[in-house]
Design a protein around this motif. Structure first.
Motif, mmCIF file in Angstrom:
data_model
loop_
_atom_site.group_PDB
_atom_site.id
_atom_site.type_symbol
_atom_site.label_atom_id
_atom_site.label_comp_id
_atom_site.label_asym_id
_atom_site.label_seq_id
_atom_site.Cartn_x
_atom_site.Cartn_y
_atom_site.Cartn_z
ATOM 1 N N PRO A 48 0.819 -1.215 0.000
ATOM 2 C CA PRO A 48 0.000 0.000 0.000
ATOM 3 C C PRO A 48 0.852 1.264 0.000
ATOM 4 O O PRO A 48 1.987 1.262 0.481
ATOM 5 C CB PRO A 48 -0.801 -0.126 1.298
ATOM 6 N N ALA A 49 0.307 2.324 -0.553
ATOM 7 C CA ALA A 49 0.982 3.614 -0.528
ATOM 8 C C ALA A 49 1.232 4.037 0.910
ATOM 9 O O ALA A 49 0.414 3.785 1.797
ATOM 10 C CB ALA A 49 0.136 4.661 -1.244
ATOM 11 N N GLY A 50 2.406 4.638 1.130
ATOM 12 C CA GLY A 50 2.749 5.084 2.464
ATOM 13 C C GLY A 50 3.440 4.042 3.314
ATOM 14 O O GLY A 50 3.895 4.342 4.424
ATOM 15 N N SER A 51 3.531 2.805 2.816
ATOM 16 C CA SER A 51 4.203 1.760 3.591
ATOM 17 C C SER A 51 5.711 1.935 3.518
ATOM 18 O O SER A 51 6.243 2.551 2.585
ATOM 19 C CB SER A 51 3.804 0.366 3.088
ATOM 20 N N LYS A 52 6.417 1.403 4.518
ATOM 21 C CA LYS A 52 7.868 1.564 4.623
ATOM 22 C C LYS A 52 8.534 0.193 4.569
ATOM 23 O O LYS A 52 8.088 -0.741 5.237
ATOM 24 C CB LYS A 52 8.215 2.267 5.937
ATOM 25 N N TRP A 53 9.604 0.114 3.802
ATOM 26 C CA TRP A 53 10.242 -1.179 3.556
ATOM 27 C C TRP A 53 11.764 -1.050 3.637
ATOM 28 O O TRP A 53 12.346 -0.111 3.088
ATOM 29 C CB TRP A 53 9.873 -1.698 2.174
ATOM 30 N N ALA A 54 12.377 -2.021 4.300
ATOM 31 C CA ALA A 54 13.836 -2.162 4.290
ATOM 32 C C ALA A 54 14.141 -3.479 3.589
ATOM 33 O O ALA A 54 13.673 -4.542 4.016
ATOM 34 C CB ALA A 54 14.394 -2.172 5.706
ATOM 35 N N ILE A 55 14.898 -3.408 2.518
ATOM 36 C CA ILE A 55 15.108 -4.573 1.645
ATOM 37 C C ILE A 55 16.528 -5.110 1.796
ATOM 38 O O ILE A 55 17.498 -4.359 1.659
ATOM 39 C CB ILE A 55 14.853 -4.208 0.171
ATOM 40 N N GLY A 56 16.639 -6.397 2.016
ATOM 41 C CA GLY A 56 17.935 -7.056 2.136
ATOM 42 C C GLY A 56 18.266 -7.843 0.889
ATOM 43 O O GLY A 56 18.076 -9.065 0.849
ATOM 44 N N THR A 57 18.730 -7.133 -0.137
ATOM 45 C CA THR A 57 19.232 -7.783 -1.344
ATOM 46 C C THR A 57 20.164 -6.800 -2.042
ATOM 47 O O THR A 57 20.501 -5.754 -1.478
ATOM 48 C CB THR A 57 18.092 -8.254 -2.266
ATOM 49 N N GLU A 58 20.563 -7.083 -3.263
ATOM 50 C CA GLU A 58 21.588 -6.299 -3.953
ATOM 51 C C GLU A 58 21.129 -4.863 -4.195
ATOM 52 O O GLU A 58 19.962 -4.608 -4.504
ATOM 53 C CB GLU A 58 21.918 -6.989 -5.276
ATOM 54 N N LEU A 59 22.064 -3.928 -4.050
ATOM 55 C CA LEU A 59 21.729 -2.505 -4.013
ATOM 56 C C LEU A 59 21.210 -1.958 -5.334
ATOM 57 O O LEU A 59 20.335 -1.082 -5.344
ATOM 58 C CB LEU A 59 22.950 -1.701 -3.546
ATOM 59 N N PRO A 73 6.975 7.533 -6.486
ATOM 60 C CA PRO A 73 5.771 8.304 -6.840
ATOM 61 C C PRO A 73 4.494 7.762 -6.199
ATOM 62 O O PRO A 73 3.500 8.483 -6.094
ATOM 63 C CB PRO A 73 5.707 8.179 -8.368
ATOM 64 N N GLU A 74 4.519 6.491 -5.771
ATOM 65 C CA GLU A 74 3.342 5.899 -5.124
ATOM 66 C C GLU A 74 3.372 6.094 -3.609
ATOM 67 O O GLU A 74 2.512 5.578 -2.895
ATOM 68 C CB GLU A 74 3.272 4.403 -5.449
ATOM 69 N N GLY A 75 4.387 6.834 -3.118
ATOM 70 C CA GLY A 75 4.456 7.100 -1.697
ATOM 71 C C GLY A 75 4.990 5.949 -0.862
ATOM 72 O O GLY A 75 4.805 5.921 0.361
ATOM 73 N N LYS A 76 5.682 5.015 -1.514
ATOM 74 C CA LYS A 76 6.270 3.894 -0.776
ATOM 75 C C LYS A 76 7.723 4.231 -0.446
ATOM 76 O O LYS A 76 8.495 4.592 -1.334
ATOM 77 C CB LYS A 76 6.202 2.610 -1.606
ATOM 78 N N GLU A 77 8.059 4.146 0.832
ATOM 79 C CA GLU A 77 9.425 4.437 1.267
ATOM 80 C C GLU A 77 10.224 3.139 1.286
ATOM 81 O O GLU A 77 9.921 2.222 2.051
ATOM 82 C CB GLU A 77 9.423 5.072 2.658
ATOM 83 N N ILE A 78 11.260 3.053 0.456
ATOM 84 C CA ILE A 78 12.065 1.840 0.327
ATOM 85 C C ILE A 78 13.516 2.184 0.601
ATOM 86 O O ILE A 78 14.091 3.056 -0.059
ATOM 87 C CB ILE A 78 11.904 1.226 -1.077
ATOM 88 N N VAL A 79 14.099 1.515 1.587
ATOM 89 C CA VAL A 79 15.489 1.765 1.954
ATOM 90 C C VAL A 79 16.267 0.460 1.909
ATOM 91 O O VAL A 79 15.692 -0.632 1.947
ATOM 92 C CB VAL A 79 15.618 2.402 3.355
ATOM 93 N N PHE A 80 17.564 0.595 1.843
ATOM 94 C CA PHE A 80 18.473 -0.541 1.861
ATOM 95 C C PHE A 80 18.649 -1.005 3.307
ATOM 96 O O PHE A 80 18.764 -0.184 4.213
ATOM 97 C CB PHE A 80 19.805 -0.107 1.252
ATOM 98 N N LEU A 81 18.659 -2.304 3.540
ATOM 99 C CA LEU A 81 18.695 -2.824 4.901
ATOM 100 C C LEU A 81 19.971 -2.454 5.642
ATOM 101 O O LEU A 81 19.950 -2.189 6.844
ATOM 102 C CB LEU A 81 18.520 -4.348 4.881
#
Length: 394
Positions: free
Chosen positions: A308-319, A331-339
């Motif tokens: 969903p828009a506005g959700s926050k994610w920390a991803i553990g895979t290749e940068l 643009p969909e308001g999803k916050e995605i950061v590197f773990l």
């Protein structure tokens, strides 16, 4: 040395990362492959146009595959993107393409050669693009391991299951000994099949995917798993340990996913309240156990698409992939950061850069076949047998 900041992912490139990415150089340690003729300069302002022109000249004769972990400068020229097995199958589905240019690493190009017709030629733009995990299991080491299992009296009970991220030689060994290949998406199905054939599994070459699948997904205990170390006599295991084990895990790992730690997970949860931690199953067991979601690169992409828009994610895979996803879904308001806080590029994937791609495409356009990856017929036959067993899994 001045480091560059990547603010949108809150990561700081290290000096080693900058070296591996080509922003600095150490001539004494570089192991790249020199190309016949002239490799274009990375500073050539016409590289993009040269790649477009060569690809246009080749037309339907060329099919360019781009793995998810490739640089953006390369991925823009891919006809299809995906993980290693998807790309190999995509290549096999394009029999009219005389040349398959695989922007990935060596074992992936081997798999494409195994699955495509004899008339198709697979090209790897830089032969130095290998895989440290795949290199952790050689044919000689695995043959010696099988001798150890035979001496312990358990070889007849063991079914080998090899990860797609393995050399053609290891896939062939697997096929010859009644085993199957798996991907990070179907590892559980592959293990369930293997345990229907025998009492034990020899899992090659990534110990973490094997352990996580057995323990997290299939309910085994950590005590059911032992690690075979090819650098120790007898793998560092006693005959009793081999007899008691259900999962004999090869001591291999991904140099990218192995960097993530439990501290990484705890730190990101503290910094970003409400964050969802999503990691690849090649990560260590304690990282996978602490994550909210675990899955392959394709799973990660689909999870973020459905988020969903506005959700926050920390991803553990290749940068490269994480950064691309962060830009795609911003643009969909999803916050995605590197773990992790430090750069975690796949150094060998990053050897496929725009100069090497331009050189390969222009060479093919001029009628010169370069850097062909070709698996010998016997190896191909047994490796294909193992791959076909995987394709037949329910």
């Amino acid at each position: 040395m001045t480091t560059a900041q990547t603010p949108e992912l809150d990561v700081q490139p290290t000096p080693l990362a900058l070296l591996l990415l080509g922003r600095d150089a150490d001539p004494k340690s570089e192991r790249g492959v020199e190309c016949p003729g002239d490799l274009p300069s990375p500073s050539d302002p016409d590289l993009v146009e040269r790649a477009r022109a060569a690809k246009a000249k080749l037309g339907d004769k060329v099919f360019v595959l781009g793995h998810h972990y490739q640089r953006d400068e390369v991925i823009q020229f891919a006809d299809v993107t995906g993980d290693s097995f998807k790309l190999a199958r995509d290549a096999a589905a394009r029999p009219e393409a005389e040349y398959i240019v695989f922007c990935g690493v060596h074992f992936m190009a081997e798999s494409a050669d195994i699955l495509t017709s004899d008339d198709q030629k697979v090209v790897l733009p830089d032969l130095a693009a290998g895989c440290s995990m795949a290199d952790m299991a050689t044919a000689e080491q695995v043959a010696e391991c099988w001798d150890v299992l035979t001496e312990a009296g358990v070889a007849e009970q063991v079914v080998p299951v090899s990860y797609m991220n393995s050399s053609a030689d290891i896939k062939a060994f697997t096929g010859k000994h009644g085993g199957t290949i798996c991907t990070s998406s179907n590892a559980q199905r592959a293990l369930e099949w293997a345990f229907e054939q025998g009492e034990k599994v020899l899992f090659l070459p990534d110990q973490h995917l094997g352990r996580n699948t057995a323990v997290r997904d299939m309910g085994m205990s950590l005590e059911d798993c032992v690690v075979y170390n090819p650098h120790k006599p007898g793998g560092g295991l006693t005959a009793d340990q081999l007899r008691a084990a259900k999962m004999i895990l090869w001591r291999g790992h991904c140099s990218v996913h192995g960097r993530f730690s439990l501290d990484s997970v705890n730190d990101v949860r503290e910094r970003i309240p409400g964050v969802n931690v999503l990691v690849h199953p090649e990560c260590r067991h304690e990282v996978v156990a602490a994550a909210d979601y675990v899955g392959s690169t394709e799973y990660i992409i689909k999870a973020l698409e459905a988020a969903p828009a506005g959700s926050k994610w920390a991803i553990g895979t290749e940068l490269n992939l994480v950064r691309r996803l962060a830009n795609r879904f911003a643009p969909e308001g999803k916050e995605i950061v590197f773990l992790d806080k430090t750069v975690c590029f796949c150094s060998t994937m990053n050897r496929i850069d725009l100069p090497h791609l331009v050189w390969a495409l222009e060479s093919l356009a001029e009628g010169n076949l370069v850097n062909r990856i070709e698996v010998d017929q016997e190896t191909e036959a047994f490796a294909k047998l193992a791959l076909e067993r995987m394709l037949a899994l329910p």
